[in-house]
Design a protein around this motif. Structure first.
Motif, PDB file in Angstrom:
ATOM      1  N   VAL A 189      33.631   9.915   8.554  1.00  0.00           N
ATOM      2  CA  VAL A 189      33.429  10.295   9.949  1.00  0.00           C
ATOM      3  C   VAL A 189      33.981  11.682  10.257  1.00  0.00           C
ATOM      4  O   VAL A 189      33.368  12.457  10.999  1.00  0.00           O
ATOM      5  CB  VAL A 189      34.016   9.230  10.903  1.00  0.00           C
ATOM      6  CG1 VAL A 189      35.531   9.177  10.816  1.00  0.00           C
ATOM      7  CG2 VAL A 189      33.542   9.492  12.335  1.00  0.00           C
ATOM      8  N   ASN A 190      35.135  12.054   9.693  1.00  0.00           N
ATOM      9  CA  ASN A 190      35.689  13.370   9.985  1.00  0.00           C
ATOM     10  C   ASN A 190      34.774  14.492   9.499  1.00  0.00           C
ATOM     11  O   ASN A 190      34.667  15.546  10.141  1.00  0.00           O
ATOM     12  CB  ASN A 190      37.076  13.518   9.371  1.00  0.00           C
ATOM     13  CG  ASN A 190      38.132  12.717  10.107  1.00  0.00           C
ATOM     14  OD1 ASN A 190      37.926  12.329  11.264  1.00  0.00           O
ATOM     15  ND2 ASN A 190      39.258  12.462   9.468  1.00  0.00           N
ATOM     16  N   GLN A 191      34.120  14.278   8.370  1.00  0.00           N
ATOM     17  CA  GLN A 191      33.182  15.282   7.873  1.00  0.00           C
ATOM     18  C   GLN A 191      31.940  15.343   8.752  1.00  0.00           C
ATOM     19  O   GLN A 191      31.412  16.423   9.028  1.00  0.00           O
ATOM     20  CB  GLN A 191      32.777  14.976   6.429  1.00  0.00           C
ATOM     21  CG  GLN A 191      31.858  16.027   5.802  1.00  0.00           C
ATOM     22  CD  GLN A 191      32.486  17.408   5.789  1.00  0.00           C
ATOM     23  OE1 GLN A 191      33.595  17.587   5.273  1.00  0.00           O
ATOM     24  NE2 GLN A 191      31.791  18.400   6.355  1.00  0.00           N
ATOM     25  N   ALA A 192      31.471  14.188   9.207  1.00  0.00           N
ATOM     26  CA  ALA A 192      30.316  14.167  10.104  1.00  0.00           C
ATOM     27  C   ALA A 192      30.627  14.919  11.398  1.00  0.00           C
ATOM     28  O   ALA A 192      29.784  15.669  11.911  1.00  0.00           O
ATOM     29  CB  ALA A 192      29.908  12.733  10.407  1.00  0.00           C
ATOM     30  N   ILE A 193      31.820  14.727  11.927  1.00  0.00           N
ATOM     31  CA  ILE A 193      32.231  15.448  13.142  1.00  0.00           C
ATOM     32  C   ILE A 193      32.235  16.953  12.882  1.00  0.00           C
ATOM     33  O   ILE A 193      31.731  17.740  13.694  1.00  0.00           O
ATOM     34  CB  ILE A 193      33.620  14.960  13.604  1.00  0.00           C
ATOM     35  CG1 ILE A 193      33.531  13.515  14.088  1.00  0.00           C
ATOM     36  CG2 ILE A 193      34.175  15.872  14.699  1.00  0.00           C
ATOM     37  CD1 ILE A 193      34.881  12.846  14.257  1.00  0.00           C
ATOM     38  N   ALA A 194      32.806  17.366  11.747  1.00  0.00           N
ATOM     39  CA  ALA A 194      32.850  18.789  11.404  1.00  0.00           C
ATOM     40  C   ALA A 194      31.448  19.361  11.253  1.00  0.00           C
ATOM     41  O   ALA A 194      31.178  20.501  11.664  1.00  0.00           O
ATOM     42  CB  ALA A 194      33.656  18.992  10.119  1.00  0.00           C
ATOM     43  N   ASP A 195      30.549  18.586  10.664  1.00  0.00           N
ATOM     44  CA  ASP A 195      29.171  19.057  10.487  1.00  0.00           C
ATOM     45  C   ASP A 195      28.488  19.299  11.831  1.00  0.00           C
ATOM     46  O   ASP A 195      27.814  20.316  12.020  1.00  0.00           O
ATOM     47  CB  ASP A 195      28.369  18.030   9.676  1.00  0.00           C
ATOM     48  CG  ASP A 195      28.787  17.967   8.222  1.00  0.00           C
ATOM     49  OD1 ASP A 195      29.465  18.898   7.746  1.00  0.00           O
ATOM     50  OD2 ASP A 195      28.442  16.974   7.558  1.00  0.00           O
ATOM     51  N   VAL A 196      28.653  18.375  12.759  1.00  0.00           N
ATOM     52  CA  VAL A 196      28.004  18.538  14.061  1.00  0.00           C
ATOM     53  C   VAL A 196      28.646  19.689  14.839  1.00  0.00           C
ATOM     54  O   VAL A 196      27.952  20.449  15.537  1.00  0.00           O
ATOM     55  CB  VAL A 196      28.045  17.225  14.866  1.00  0.00           C
ATOM     56  CG1 VAL A 196      27.391  17.417  16.229  1.00  0.00           C
ATOM     57  CG2 VAL A 196      27.330  16.115  14.106  1.00  0.00           C
ATOM     58  N   ARG A 197      29.961  19.867  14.713  1.00  0.00           N
ATOM     59  CA  ARG A 197      30.601  21.019  15.355  1.00  0.00           C
ATOM     60  C   ARG A 197      30.047  22.331  14.815  1.00  0.00           C
ATOM     61  O   ARG A 197      29.837  23.292  15.563  1.00  0.00           O
ATOM     62  CB  ARG A 197      32.117  20.963  15.128  1.00  0.00           C
ATOM     63  CG  ARG A 197      32.855  20.015  16.057  1.00  0.00           C
ATOM     64  CD  ARG A 197      34.337  20.070  15.827  1.00  0.00           C
ATOM     65  NE  ARG A 197      35.051  19.236  16.785  1.00  0.00           N
ATOM     66  CZ  ARG A 197      36.159  18.561  16.505  1.00  0.00           C
ATOM     67  NH1 ARG A 197      36.678  18.623  15.276  1.00  0.00           N
ATOM     68  NH2 ARG A 197      36.746  17.825  17.419  1.00  0.00           N
ATOM     69  N   ALA A 198      29.810  22.380  13.511  1.00  0.00           N
ATOM     70  CA  ALA A 198      29.253  23.590  12.909  1.00  0.00           C
ATOM     71  C   ALA A 198      27.848  23.867  13.447  1.00  0.00           C
ATOM     72  O   ALA A 198      27.485  25.022  13.706  1.00  0.00           O
ATOM     73  CB  ALA A 198      29.224  23.448  11.387  1.00  0.00           C
ATOM     74  N   ILE A 199      27.067  22.813  13.625  1.00  0.00           N
ATOM     75  CA  ILE A 199      25.721  22.970  14.196  1.00  0.00           C
ATOM     76  C   ILE A 199      25.812  23.551  15.602  1.00  0.00           C
ATOM     77  O   ILE A 199      25.080  24.490  15.957  1.00  0.00           O
ATOM     78  CB  ILE A 199      24.993  21.611  14.212  1.00  0.00           C
ATOM     79  CG1 ILE A 199      24.664  21.173  12.782  1.00  0.00           C
ATOM     80  CG2 ILE A 199      23.720  21.687  15.062  1.00  0.00           C
ATOM     81  CD1 ILE A 199      24.246  19.722  12.680  1.00  0.00           C
TER      82      ILE A 199
END
Length: 224
Positions: A189-199
């Motif tokens: 989940v932490n990586q998914a959050i980081a990915d969406v923040r990058a988007i």
């Protein structure tokens, strides 16, 4: 090189300020894939992002607060909003109705703030018909169907029958992934959050979103 302070150099084109119309960031996923967790994390760390609070005719779940999680209304109120074009999108999901109020969203976008939407593929399709370049669509996938089912049971919000219903719908919901701009697989989940923040960061920096950029650059260049 120059000894001129950075601040002084930055002041030249200030009368050609860059501003930005807000964007609509849509997050969709099958129930249990982590969309709500990602949504909470994004909102907690970003003052320029607000949540579009949907209306719904379904009853509140334990812990949900009217006006924060949803605006809970009856079917008569819902139909009145639809009839008056007061919803940007609306859909029936699991025998209940959902929709996005138009006024608050349009006010946020005009003020240069971004709005986060936690909606399904049906609502996203409706937004795409009118939102144009304001819309950024992200679909969150689970790493596997087995993991999706485990997460649905672990959160303990729904009966076994409801979980079975949600699992039966998941395959159809996931078939709409090609309609989205970005796909994030929520393994951690932490990586998914980081990915969406990058988007979100990248979309905010798109040239087309930075209004006044031409004047800003021309002022620095001394161009008319």
């Amino acid at each position: 090189m120059t000894d001129e302070p950075q601040g002084a150099r930055d002041q030249g084109p200030d009368h050609h300020a860059i501003h930005r119309r807000g964007l609509m960031l849509v997050l969709s996923s099958p129930s249990g894939a982590g969309k709500s967790t990602v949504t909470r994390a994004l909102l907690a760390g970003d003052d320029a992002l607000s949540l579009s609070v949907s209306v719904t005719t379904r009853p509140p779940r334990p812990g949900e607060v009217d006006g924060r999680d949803y605006r809970f209304i009856d079917e008569h109120q819902y139909r009145a909003l639809v009839a008056s074009d007061g919803l940007l999108e609306h859909a029936r999901v699991f025998d209940n109705y959902y929709g996005t109020p138009r006024g608050p969203v349009e006010a946020e976008l005009a003020a240069g703030r971004d709005v986060l939407f936690d909606i399904d593929w049906q609502g996203t399709q409706q937004l795409a018909e009118t939102a144009g370049s304001d819309l950024v669509r992200v679909f969150i996938l689970p790493p596997s169907m087995a993991e999706l089912e485990r997460r649905l049971h672990t959160r303990a919000q729904d009966s076994d029958e409801v979980v079975r219903h949600r699992m039966a719908r998941a395959a159809d919901e996931m078939s709409h992934w090609p309609e989205y701009d970005y796909i994030v697989v929520n393994r951690v989940v932490n990586q998914a959050i980081a990915d969406v923040r990058a988007i979100l960061t990248a979309e905010r920096l798109r040239r087309q979103r930075q209004l006044g950029l031409a004047g800003f650059v021309n002022a620095m260049r001394g161009a008319p």
